[in-house]
Scaffold this motif. Structure first.
Motif, PDB file in Angstrom:
ATOM      1  N   ILE A 147      88.671  23.286  45.999  1.00 13.08           N
ATOM      2  CA  ILE A 147      89.703  23.311  47.041  1.00 13.08           C
ATOM      3  C   ILE A 147      89.315  22.300  48.111  1.00 13.08           C
ATOM      4  CG2 ILE A 147      90.617  24.660  48.981  1.00 13.08           C
ATOM      5  CD1 ILE A 147      90.663  27.094  47.173  1.00 13.08           C
ATOM      6  N   ILE A 148      90.287  21.546  48.580  1.00 13.28           N
ATOM      7  CA  ILE A 148      90.068  20.608  49.685  1.00 13.28           C
ATOM      8  C   ILE A 148      90.824  21.130  50.904  1.00 13.28           C
ATOM      9  CG2 ILE A 148      90.502  18.281  50.554  1.00 13.28           C
ATOM     10  CD1 ILE A 148      90.304  17.307  47.621  1.00 13.28           C
ATOM     11  N   THR A 154      93.201  14.926  61.969  1.00  8.04           N
ATOM     12  CA  THR A 154      92.120  13.950  61.772  1.00  8.04           C
ATOM     13  C   THR A 154      92.032  13.427  60.344  1.00  8.04           C
ATOM     14  OG1 THR A 154      90.466  15.628  61.188  1.00  8.04           O
ATOM     15  CG2 THR A 154      90.789  15.161  63.550  1.00  8.04           C
ATOM     16  N   ASN A 155      92.746  14.095  59.415  1.00  9.88           N
ATOM     17  CA  ASN A 155      92.669  13.782  57.984  1.00  9.88           C
ATOM     18  C   ASN A 155      91.287  14.023  57.392  1.00  9.88           C
ATOM     19  OD1 ASN A 155      95.390  13.020  57.572  1.00  9.88           O
ATOM     20  ND2 ASN A 155      94.979  10.991  58.447  1.00  9.88           N
ATOM     21  N   GLN A 156      90.421  14.683  58.133  1.00 13.50           N
ATOM     22  CA  GLN A 156      89.101  15.022  57.611  1.00 13.50           C
ATOM     23  C   GLN A 156      89.232  16.016  56.459  1.00 13.50           C
ATOM     24  OE1 GLN A 156      86.499  17.010  60.365  1.00 13.50           O
ATOM     25  NE2 GLN A 156      84.648  16.533  59.218  1.00 13.50           N
ATOM     26  N   GLU A 157      88.404  15.814  55.429  1.00 10.16           N
ATOM     27  CA  GLU A 157      88.418  16.698  54.270  1.00 10.16           C
ATOM     28  C   GLU A 157      87.138  17.510  54.177  1.00 10.16           C
ATOM     29  OE1 GLU A 157      89.122  14.400  50.772  1.00 10.16           O
ATOM     30  OE2 GLU A 157      91.245  14.093  51.211  1.00 10.16           O
ATOM     31  N   LEU A 158      87.286  18.776  53.787  1.00  5.60           N
ATOM     32  CA  LEU A 158      86.165  19.653  53.474  1.00  5.60           C
ATOM     33  C   LEU A 158      86.344  20.071  52.023  1.00  5.60           C
ATOM     34  CD1 LEU A 158      86.504  19.848  56.632  1.00  5.60           C
ATOM     35  CD2 LEU A 158      85.627  22.169  56.447  1.00  5.60           C
ATOM     36  N   PHE A 159      85.352  19.788  51.203  1.00  2.00           N
ATOM     37  CA  PHE A 159      85.443  20.071  49.772  1.00  2.00           C
ATOM     38  C   PHE A 159      84.700  21.359  49.453  1.00  2.00           C
ATOM     39  CE2 PHE A 159      83.651  19.046  45.389  1.00  2.00           C
ATOM     40  CZ  PHE A 159      84.778  19.511  44.727  1.00  2.00           C
ATOM     41  N   LEU A 160      85.425  22.306  48.847  1.00  2.00           N
ATOM     42  CA  LEU A 160      84.862  23.599  48.479  1.00  2.00           C
ATOM     43  C   LEU A 160      84.806  23.709  46.960  1.00  2.00           C
ATOM     44  CD1 LEU A 160      85.915  23.978  51.420  1.00  2.00           C
ATOM     45  CD2 LEU A 160      86.720  26.249  50.757  1.00  2.00           C
ATOM     46  N   THR A 161      83.640  24.042  46.414  1.00  2.00           N
ATOM     47  CA  THR A 161      83.503  24.288  44.975  1.00  2.00           C
ATOM     48  C   THR A 161      82.271  25.147  44.760  1.00  2.00           C
ATOM     49  OG1 THR A 161      83.607  23.241  42.792  1.00  2.00           O
ATOM     50  CG2 THR A 161      82.088  22.267  44.400  1.00  2.00           C
ATOM     51  N   HIS A 162      82.173  25.771  43.595  1.00  2.00           N
ATOM     52  CA  HIS A 162      81.084  26.731  43.409  1.00  2.00           C
ATOM     53  C   HIS A 162      79.712  26.058  43.413  1.00  2.00           C
ATOM     54  CE1 HIS A 162      79.107  30.417  42.398  1.00  2.00           C
ATOM     55  NE2 HIS A 162      78.625  29.923  41.271  1.00  2.00           N
ATOM     56  N   ASN A 220      79.696   9.903  48.214  1.00  2.00           N
ATOM     57  CA  ASN A 220      81.095  10.049  48.602  1.00  2.00           C
ATOM     58  C   ASN A 220      81.262  10.032  50.119  1.00  2.00           C
ATOM     59  OD1 ASN A 220      83.037  10.773  46.114  1.00  2.00           O
ATOM     60  ND2 ASN A 220      80.959  11.534  45.701  1.00  2.00           N
ATOM     61  N   ASN A 221      80.538   9.115  50.762  1.00  4.27           N
ATOM     62  CA  ASN A 221      80.679   8.859  52.191  1.00  4.27           C
ATOM     63  C   ASN A 221      80.412  10.106  53.028  1.00  4.27           C
ATOM     64  OD1 ASN A 221      81.115   7.104  54.352  1.00  4.27           O
ATOM     65  ND2 ASN A 221      83.304   7.606  54.470  1.00  4.27           N
ATOM     66  N   ASN A 222      79.418  10.888  52.592  1.00  4.23           N
ATOM     67  CA  ASN A 222      78.981  12.090  53.314  1.00  4.23           C
ATOM     68  C   ASN A 222      80.120  13.090  53.508  1.00  4.23           C
ATOM     69  OD1 ASN A 222      76.605  13.314  54.246  1.00  4.23           O
ATOM     70  ND2 ASN A 222      77.190  12.990  56.369  1.00  4.23           N
ATOM     71  N   LEU A 223      80.893  13.290  52.430  1.00  2.00           N
ATOM     72  CA  LEU A 223      81.990  14.254  52.440  1.00  2.00           C
ATOM     73  C   LEU A 223      81.442  15.663  52.676  1.00  2.00           C
ATOM     74  CD1 LEU A 223      84.987  15.043  51.795  1.00  2.00           C
ATOM     75  CD2 LEU A 223      84.264  15.198  49.394  1.00  2.00           C
ATOM     76  N   VAL A 224      81.980  16.357  53.669  1.00  2.00           N
ATOM     77  CA  VAL A 224      81.558  17.738  53.940  1.00  2.00           C
ATOM     78  C   VAL A 224      81.828  18.579  52.696  1.00  2.00           C
ATOM     79  CG1 VAL A 224      81.966  19.813  55.306  1.00  2.00           C
ATOM     80  CG2 VAL A 224      81.954  17.569  56.422  1.00  2.00           C
ATOM     81  N   THR A 225      80.773  19.149  52.136  1.00  2.00           N
ATOM     82  CA  THR A 225      80.881  19.906  50.887  1.00  2.00           C
ATOM     83  C   THR A 225      80.242  21.281  51.072  1.00  2.00           C
ATOM     84  OG1 THR A 225      80.815  17.857  49.595  1.00  2.00           O
ATOM     85  CG2 THR A 225      80.297  19.911  48.434  1.00  2.00           C
ATOM     86  N   ILE A 226      80.994  22.309  50.688  1.00  2.00           N
ATOM     87  CA  ILE A 226      80.547  23.687  50.857  1.00  2.00           C
ATOM     88  C   ILE A 226      80.517  24.351  49.487  1.00  2.00           C
ATOM     89  CG2 ILE A 226      80.955  25.889  52.021  1.00  2.00           C
ATOM     90  CD1 ILE A 226      82.679  24.311  54.066  1.00  2.00           C
ATOM     91  N   VAL A 227      79.350  24.862  49.107  1.00  2.00           N
ATOM     92  CA  VAL A 227      79.167  25.450  47.782  1.00  2.00           C
ATOM     93  C   VAL A 227      78.530  26.838  47.901  1.00  2.00           C
ATOM     94  CG1 VAL A 227      78.901  23.167  46.730  1.00  2.00           C
ATOM     95  CG2 VAL A 227      76.862  24.422  47.477  1.00  2.00           C
ATOM     96  N   ARG A 291      79.404  24.273  65.114  1.00  2.00           N
ATOM     97  CA  ARG A 291      79.393  22.830  65.285  1.00  2.00           C
ATOM     98  C   ARG A 291      80.805  22.302  65.055  1.00  2.00           C
ATOM     99  NH1 ARG A 291      75.239  24.061  67.007  1.00  2.00           N
ATOM    100  NH2 ARG A 291      73.128  23.365  66.493  1.00  2.00           N
ATOM    101  N   LYS A 292      81.195  21.298  65.820  1.00  2.00           N
ATOM    102  CA  LYS A 292      82.537  20.728  65.665  1.00  2.00           C
ATOM    103  C   LYS A 292      82.635  19.971  64.332  1.00  2.00           C
ATOM    104  CE  LYS A 292      83.688  20.228  70.577  1.00  2.00           C
ATOM    105  NZ  LYS A 292      84.753  21.266  70.470  1.00  2.00           N
ATOM    106  N   LEU A 293      83.676  20.278  63.574  1.00  2.00           N
ATOM    107  CA  LEU A 293      83.864  19.618  62.290  1.00  2.00           C
ATOM    108  C   LEU A 293      84.009  18.106  62.439  1.00  2.00           C
ATOM    109  CD1 LEU A 293      86.353  22.088  60.579  1.00  2.00           C
ATOM    110  CD2 LEU A 293      84.015  21.620  59.858  1.00  2.00           C
ATOM    111  N   VAL A 294      84.682  17.677  63.501  1.00  2.00           N
ATOM    112  CA  VAL A 294      84.927  16.252  63.694  1.00  2.00           C
ATOM    113  C   VAL A 294      83.626  15.470  63.853  1.00  2.00           C
ATOM    114  CG1 VAL A 294      85.137  16.317  66.233  1.00  2.00           C
ATOM    115  CG2 VAL A 294      86.453  14.619  64.887  1.00  2.00           C
ATOM    116  N   ASP A 295      82.557  16.146  64.259  1.00  2.00           N
ATOM    117  CA  ASP A 295      81.265  15.475  64.405  1.00  2.00           C
ATOM    118  C   ASP A 295      80.661  15.076  63.060  1.00  2.00           C
ATOM    119  OD1 ASP A 295      81.464  15.733  67.125  1.00  2.00           O
ATOM    120  OD2 ASP A 295      80.130  17.468  67.279  1.00  2.00           O
TER     121      ASP A 295
END
Length: 299
Positions: A147-148, A154-162, A220-227, A291-295
């Motif tokens: 899930i993104i 901001t068009n910022q993406e957070l990538f969620l996967t197991h 991937n350009n330091n894409l915020v990834t949550i697993v 922490r602010k996501l935009v940071d």
């Protein structure tokens, strides 16, 4: 054979996109491993903590994202036995679902949910013994590999996967692992012997999985990834590799998760504590953040 990079690439490319803004509120849990309430059911010890926390998030308007391994379908043959053991949990999740506030992903222990026909057959309804009829549960629910969360401003993406994409054995050979767990490790687990194939119980494997995911994030350009998957909570500071892990709901006497609220991210823990008078209570603690996501955003 696909590499962990290609498996993570595919999970990202096929991910469901959910738009959000600073008014959105998310709670992320994974690795609940809801079982049949037997001695091998690791979730049973924390089910009251989990149910209390989930009611808090429901009552406060949060969206619930479950990042894989919600159900323990290696040790248990059928969802029915799991549902009957923790019916109150599923009926609360149903309320999230009805209000379009539930998003689910599959992990290695519930990888059968990758098959939409399996999901439709077993999760659409349940049999109500009081009425003698089938009742809707999660009608038309879809499980995703990723899930993104995409911020509308901001068009910022957070990538969620197991995260088991970085664990080739538990991704490619999950059926073999499931067979071994059912035949060998479930009985041994009752006696306190851990499954060595699980990264949650094998530190060397855990480090390898984390290293592969961090490499993918960097590429991937330091894409915020949550697993999830490894059960080890991780929280990144701005400027570091944007790697997060929500932990699990099967820690001894506590559960951990990740909250996203007011455009900020936090790692939290719910646990049983005592008052000065000796009464037991369930309390929420912030372990890291907010922490602010935009940071974490990279141009």
């Amino acid at each position: 054979m696909l590499t962990s990079k290609k498996r993570l690439d595919n999970a990202y490319k096929t991910a469901k996109v959910i738009e959000f803004d600073d008014t959105s509120k998310f709670i992320l849990f994974s690795d609940c491993h809801r079982g049949d309430n037997s001695f091998a059911d690791d979730f049973a010890n924390n089910r009251n903590i989990y149910f209390h926390a989930l009611k808090h998030y429901y009552n406060n308007g949060f969206i619930y994202c479950e990042i894989g391994d919600g159900d323990e379908l290696w040790e248990n043959l059928f969802f029915k036995s799991v549902f009957e053991a923790h019916k109150n949990v599923y009926l609360l999740m149903k309320q999230f679902y009805i209000e379009h506030r539930l998003h689910t992903m599959w992990g290695n222990h519930d990888m059968v949910y990758k098959n939409p026909n399996y999901v439709k057959k077993y999760l659409s309804t349940y049999f109500d013994v009081k009425t003698g009829e089938d009742v809707e549960l999660f009608k038309d629910i879809t499980y995703h590999e990723g899930i993104i969360l995409k911020h509308t401003q901001t068009n910022q993406e957070l990538f969620l996967t197991h995260g088991h994409q970085a664990d080739w054995w538990n991704y490619l050979f999950w059926k073999w692992s499931r067979f071994m767990v059912r035949i060998l490790w479930k009985p041994l687990n009752i006696m306190g012997i851990a499954d060595p194939t699980s990264p949650a119980k094998n530190y060397k494997e855990l480090i390898k999985v984390e290293r592969r995911i961090k490499k993918w994030i960097t590429d991937n350009n330091n894409l915020v990834t949550i697993v999830g998957h490894t059960h080890r909570p991780r929280f990144s500071e701005p400027g570091d590799i944007a790697f997060f892990n929500d932990g699990s709901c099967v820690h001894p006497r506590s559960i951990t998760g990740i909250e996203i609220e007011n455009g900020e991210i936090s790692l939290i823990k719910w646990q049983v504590d005592t008052t000065d008078n000796g009464f037991l209570q369930i309390v929420r603690n912030v372990l890291e953040g907010p922490r602010k996501l935009v940071d974490y955003k990279k141009e």
